[in-house]
Write a protein that holds these residues in place. Structure first.
Motif, PDB file in Angstrom:
ATOM      1  N   ASN A 138       0.805  -1.224   0.000  1.00  0.00           N
ATOM      2  CA  ASN A 138       0.000   0.000   0.000  1.00  0.00           C
ATOM      3  C   ASN A 138       0.836   1.272   0.000  1.00  0.00           C
ATOM      4  OD1 ASN A 138      -2.563  -1.253  -0.007  1.00  0.00           O
ATOM      5  ND2 ASN A 138      -2.388  -1.675   2.189  1.00  0.00           N
ATOM      6  N   ILE A 139       2.167   1.137  -0.056  1.00  0.00           N
ATOM      7  CA  ILE A 139       3.026   2.326  -0.114  1.00  0.00           C
ATOM      8  C   ILE A 139       3.010   2.890  -1.534  1.00  0.00           C
ATOM      9  CG2 ILE A 139       5.390   3.171   0.107  1.00  0.00           C
ATOM     10  CD1 ILE A 139       5.851   1.110   2.279  1.00  0.00           C
ATOM     11  N   LYS A 140       2.665   4.133  -1.650  1.00  0.00           N
ATOM     12  CA  LYS A 140       2.552   4.765  -2.966  1.00  0.00           C
ATOM     13  C   LYS A 140       3.934   5.113  -3.521  1.00  0.00           C
ATOM     14  CE  LYS A 140      -2.022   6.772  -2.062  1.00  0.00           C
ATOM     15  NZ  LYS A 140      -2.829   8.020  -2.012  1.00  0.00           N
ATOM     16  N   ASP A 141       3.987   5.251  -4.840  1.00  0.00           N
ATOM     17  CA  ASP A 141       5.191   5.677  -5.575  1.00  0.00           C
ATOM     18  C   ASP A 141       6.315   4.644  -5.571  1.00  0.00           C
ATOM     19  OD1 ASP A 141       3.988   8.206  -6.087  1.00  0.00           O
ATOM     20  OD2 ASP A 141       4.625   8.903  -4.107  1.00  0.00           O
ATOM     21  N   ALA A 142       6.020   3.398  -5.189  1.00  0.00           N
ATOM     22  CA  ALA A 142       7.063   2.365  -5.209  1.00  0.00           C
ATOM     23  C   ALA A 142       7.522   2.100  -6.640  1.00  0.00           C
ATOM     24  CB  ALA A 142       6.534   1.089  -4.578  1.00  0.00           C
ATOM     25  N   LEU A 143       8.801   1.792  -6.786  1.00  0.00           N
ATOM     26  CA  LEU A 143       9.343   1.482  -8.115  1.00  0.00           C
ATOM     27  C   LEU A 143       8.888   0.117  -8.602  1.00  0.00           C
ATOM     28  CD1 LEU A 143      13.051   2.688  -7.709  1.00  0.00           C
ATOM     29  CD2 LEU A 143      11.265   3.766  -9.090  1.00  0.00           C
ATOM     30  N   SER A 162      17.799  -9.233  11.587  1.00  0.00           N
ATOM     31  CA  SER A 162      17.869 -10.453  10.777  1.00  0.00           C
ATOM     32  C   SER A 162      18.491 -10.228   9.411  1.00  0.00           C
ATOM     33  CB  SER A 162      16.459 -11.019  10.589  1.00  0.00           C
ATOM     34  OG  SER A 162      15.632 -10.067   9.937  1.00  0.00           O
ATOM     35  N   VAL A 163      19.001 -11.321   8.846  1.00  0.00           N
ATOM     36  CA  VAL A 163      19.507 -11.290   7.479  1.00  0.00           C
ATOM     37  C   VAL A 163      18.350 -11.244   6.489  1.00  0.00           C
ATOM     38  CG1 VAL A 163      19.656 -13.810   7.339  1.00  0.00           C
ATOM     39  CG2 VAL A 163      21.055 -12.417   5.813  1.00  0.00           C
ATOM     40  N   TYR A 164      17.216 -11.864   6.841  1.00  0.00           N
ATOM     41  CA  TYR A 164      16.049 -11.860   5.953  1.00  0.00           C
ATOM     42  C   TYR A 164      15.117 -10.733   6.367  1.00  0.00           C
ATOM     43  CZ  TYR A 164      12.160 -13.471   3.080  1.00  0.00           C
ATOM     44  OH  TYR A 164      11.148 -13.545   2.135  1.00  0.00           O
ATOM     45  N   ALA A 165      14.601 -10.010   5.376  1.00  0.00           N
ATOM     46  CA  ALA A 165      13.686  -8.897   5.627  1.00  0.00           C
ATOM     47  C   ALA A 165      12.696  -8.818   4.483  1.00  0.00           C
ATOM     48  CB  ALA A 165      14.455  -7.584   5.770  1.00  0.00           C
ATOM     49  N   GLN A 166      11.723  -7.936   4.626  1.00  0.00           N
ATOM     50  CA  GLN A 166      10.802  -7.633   3.533  1.00  0.00           C
ATOM     51  C   GLN A 166      10.810  -6.125   3.314  1.00  0.00           C
ATOM     52  OE1 GLN A 166       6.946  -9.347   4.402  1.00  0.00           O
ATOM     53  NE2 GLN A 166       7.620 -11.411   3.881  1.00  0.00           N
ATOM     54  N   GLY A 167      10.676  -5.729   2.041  1.00  0.00           N
ATOM     55  CA  GLY A 167      10.739  -4.310   1.752  1.00  0.00           C
ATOM     56  C   GLY A 167      10.229  -3.988   0.371  1.00  0.00           C
ATOM     57  N   TYR A 221      12.741   9.943  -3.083  1.00  0.00           N
ATOM     58  CA  TYR A 221      11.580   9.792  -2.198  1.00  0.00           C
ATOM     59  C   TYR A 221      11.856  10.357  -0.808  1.00  0.00           C
ATOM     60  CZ  TYR A 221       7.800   7.613   0.444  1.00  0.00           C
ATOM     61  OH  TYR A 221       6.717   7.399   1.260  1.00  0.00           O
ATOM     62  N   ASN A 222      10.978  11.228  -0.339  1.00  0.00           N
ATOM     63  CA  ASN A 222      11.072  11.801   0.999  1.00  0.00           C
ATOM     64  C   ASN A 222       9.727  11.718   1.712  1.00  0.00           C
ATOM     65  OD1 ASN A 222      13.855  12.712   1.124  1.00  0.00           O
ATOM     66  ND2 ASN A 222      13.282  14.215  -0.442  1.00  0.00           N
ATOM     67  N   GLY A 223       8.891  10.786   1.273  1.00  0.00           N
ATOM     68  CA  GLY A 223       7.560  10.652   1.847  1.00  0.00           C
ATOM     69  C   GLY A 223       7.570   9.898   3.157  1.00  0.00           C
ATOM     70  N   PRO A 224       6.388   9.576   3.652  1.00  0.00           N
ATOM     71  CA  PRO A 224       6.276   8.903   4.949  1.00  0.00           C
ATOM     72  C   PRO A 224       6.805   7.474   4.914  1.00  0.00           C
ATOM     73  CG  PRO A 224       4.143   9.011   3.854  1.00  0.00           C
ATOM     74  CD  PRO A 224       5.068   9.833   3.022  1.00  0.00           C
ATOM     75  N   VAL A 225       7.275   7.036   6.054  1.00  0.00           N
ATOM     76  CA  VAL A 225       7.743   5.666   6.252  1.00  0.00           C
ATOM     77  C   VAL A 225       6.858   5.051   7.335  1.00  0.00           C
ATOM     78  CG1 VAL A 225       9.661   4.193   6.976  1.00  0.00           C
ATOM     79  CG2 VAL A 225      10.099   6.241   5.603  1.00  0.00           C
ATOM     80  N   PRO A 226       6.242   3.906   7.079  1.00  0.00           N
ATOM     81  CA  PRO A 226       5.351   3.305   8.083  1.00  0.00           C
ATOM     82  C   PRO A 226       6.045   3.124   9.426  1.00  0.00           C
ATOM     83  CG  PRO A 226       5.171   2.148   5.997  1.00  0.00           C
ATOM     84  CD  PRO A 226       6.330   3.084   5.856  1.00  0.00           C
ATOM     85  N   GLU A 227       5.283   3.235  10.484  1.00  0.00           N
ATOM     86  CA  GLU A 227       5.827   3.091  11.830  1.00  0.00           C
ATOM     87  C   GLU A 227       6.436   1.698  12.010  1.00  0.00           C
ATOM     88  OE1 GLU A 227       4.363   3.392  16.506  1.00  0.00           O
ATOM     89  OE2 GLU A 227       2.962   3.814  14.854  1.00  0.00           O
ATOM     90  N   GLY A 228       7.630   1.671  12.559  1.00  0.00           N
ATOM     91  CA  GLY A 228       8.322   0.405  12.780  1.00  0.00           C
ATOM     92  C   GLY A 228       9.162  -0.040  11.607  1.00  0.00           C
ATOM     93  N   PHE A 229       9.134   0.699  10.494  1.00  0.00           N
ATOM     94  CA  PHE A 229       9.920   0.391   9.309  1.00  0.00           C
ATOM     95  C   PHE A 229      11.125   1.331   9.237  1.00  0.00           C
ATOM     96  CE2 PHE A 229       6.004  -1.631   8.509  1.00  0.00           C
ATOM     97  CZ  PHE A 229       6.137  -2.534   7.466  1.00  0.00           C
ATOM     98  N   ASP A 230      12.109   0.968   8.446  1.00  0.00           N
ATOM     99  CA  ASP A 230      13.291   1.801   8.220  1.00  0.00           C
ATOM    100  C   ASP A 230      13.409   2.120   6.741  1.00  0.00           C
ATOM    101  OD1 ASP A 230      14.433   1.773  10.949  1.00  0.00           O
ATOM    102  OD2 ASP A 230      14.666  -0.372  10.560  1.00  0.00           O
ATOM    103  N   MET A 231      14.193   3.128   6.425  1.00  0.00           N
ATOM    104  CA  MET A 231      14.475   3.449   5.024  1.00  0.00           C
ATOM    105  C   MET A 231      15.975   3.664   4.863  1.00  0.00           C
ATOM    106  SD  MET A 231      12.679   6.169   2.418  1.00  0.00           S
ATOM    107  CE  MET A 231      13.194   7.685   3.247  1.00  0.00           C
ATOM    108  N   ILE A 232      16.559   2.966   3.890  1.00  0.00           N
ATOM    109  CA  ILE A 232      17.983   3.089   3.596  1.00  0.00           C
ATOM    110  C   ILE A 232      18.169   3.374   2.110  1.00  0.00           C
ATOM    111  CG2 ILE A 232      18.638   1.525   5.461  1.00  0.00           C
ATOM    112  CD1 ILE A 232      19.014  -0.679   3.377  1.00  0.00           C
ATOM    113  N   SER A 233      19.367   3.795   1.735  1.00  0.00           N
ATOM    114  CA  SER A 233      19.686   4.067   0.332  1.00  0.00           C
ATOM    115  C   SER A 233      20.475   2.900  -0.255  1.00  0.00           C
ATOM    116  CB  SER A 233      20.504   5.355   0.203  1.00  0.00           C
ATOM    117  OG  SER A 233      19.747   6.475   0.615  1.00  0.00           O
ATOM    118  N   LEU A 234      20.189   2.591  -1.502  1.00  0.00           N
ATOM    119  CA  LEU A 234      20.901   1.533  -2.217  1.00  0.00           C
ATOM    120  C   LEU A 234      21.553   2.112  -3.458  1.00  0.00           C
ATOM    121  CD1 LEU A 234      18.260  -1.367  -2.108  1.00  0.00           C
ATOM    122  CD2 LEU A 234      20.266  -1.096  -0.643  1.00  0.00           C
ATOM    123  N   PRO A 235      22.797   1.737  -3.770  1.00  0.00           N
ATOM    124  CA  PRO A 235      23.447   2.223  -4.986  1.00  0.00           C
ATOM    125  C   PRO A 235      22.917   1.510  -6.222  1.00  0.00           C
ATOM    126  CG  PRO A 235      24.854   0.637  -3.897  1.00  0.00           C
ATOM    127  CD  PRO A 235      23.665   0.839  -2.991  1.00  0.00           C
TER     128      PRO A 235
END
Length: 303
Positions: free
Chosen positions: A183-188, A206-211, A218-232
């Motif tokens: 339900n996160i908008k603007d996902a690639l 954990s080594v396993y995650a979902q994302g 993107y500078n929009g909201p991040v759901p509570e309890g989630f993180d946002m990182i940058s990938l090259p």
């Protein structure tokens, strides 16, 4: 000759082919690798793989050439010479016959192709059971492989504590994470399960995650309890199995893992680059086949 000995002899020939894919290969050389006469070696090769040694080598070279063309700006003629074709014309004819599209057009459009993967193509494979080597019929599944470019991007994710795979993750975190990501908008792209490389794992998680991947801006909201990182930006080698009955998704996953376990990307001009980004799996859907991807880098990118 026992079936087991036939398969082992053919495997020695297959290994010889992989090691010398970019060199001329003769039946006499294959026979030496097998340890039998040229005539007998040719016969058991066809019996076990379903292809003559010439057909097998040609299919391997065509797939390797296609993967190299998909991964960079190399010239068609250079790839042709690299895989033992004497002319641009001969390579173009062979490529078009194999894939139904000329190599130049394929390089421009980066379309997915049905590549030849030898990992489980044989009529038989060896299975270790109860300490004995037994012969079993293989499933002869076709796997589609392509290399795609992933842009610089951000990743919204939720990690567990110790999970190393999906089922452990659901026990730790729950199964509602997927709905939140969807339900996160603007996902690639669509949400994915992933195995994080060491350089992206936060201690105690954990080594396993979902994302889900987002535009780099993107500078929009991040759901509570989630993180946002940058990938090259990176390249991903994507493996896609054949369609399957949804109730047999675990078999589809394990079959693809067997292919990926023995897959050597260097044959096709790449190397694994696990620190460049997460290895990911898409939601198993029988109609499209199971899909998983692993980061790669191109070898000799200036060629």
């Amino acid at each position: 000759m026992e079936n087991r000995e036939k398969v082992l002899a053919v495997r020695r020939m297959q290994q010889f082919i992989v090691q010398r894919l970019k060199e001329p290969i003769t039946l006499y050389q294959l026979a030496q690798a097998a340890g039998y006469s040229p005539f007998y070696s040719a016969r058991i090769f066809k019996e076990v793989t379903g292809k003559t040694s010439f057909e097998y080598i040609r299919a391997m070279r065509m797939s390797a050439a296609a993967t190299k063309l998909a991964g960079g700006d190399c010239k068609v003629i250079d790839v042709a010479f690299d895989f033992v074709f004497e002319s641009h014309e001969g390579f173009t004819r062979a490529f078009s016959k194999q894939f139904g599209v000329p190599p130049g057009e394929f390089r421009r459009r980066k379309m997915p192709l049905k590549l030849f993967l030898p990992s489980r193509d044989s009529n038989y494979y060896l299975n270790k059971q109860n300490g004995e080597l037994e012969m079993e019929k293989s499933k002869n599944n076709t796997v589609f492989v392509q290399v795609i470019d992933r842009p610089e991007r951000k990743l919204i994710l939720k990690c567990g504590r110790k999970a190393s795979h999906y089922f452990e993750y659901c026990e730790e975190v729950g199964c509602e994470v997927w709905d939140t990501l969807s339900n996160i908008k603007d996902a690639l792209y669509e949400p994915m399960g992933m195995w994080l490389p060491d350089n992206l794992i936060v201690p105690g998680t954990s080594v396993y995650a979902q994302g889900v991947e987002m535009p780099s801006s993107y500078n929009g909201p991040v759901p509570e309890g989630f993180d946002m990182i940058s990938l090259p930006a990176c390249k991903m080698m994507v493996f896609q199995g054949q369609s399957y009955d949804d109730s047999k998704f675990e078999d589809a996953i394990s079959d693809l893992w067997e292919v990926m376990k023995t897959y050597d990307p260097t044959i096709y001009g790449f190397e694994w680059a696990d620190n460049d980004g997460p290895r990911f799996q898409l939601e198993p859907m029988g109609y499209r086949g199971y899909i998983e991807a692993r980061p790669v880098r191109q070898l000799n990118p200036k060629l």
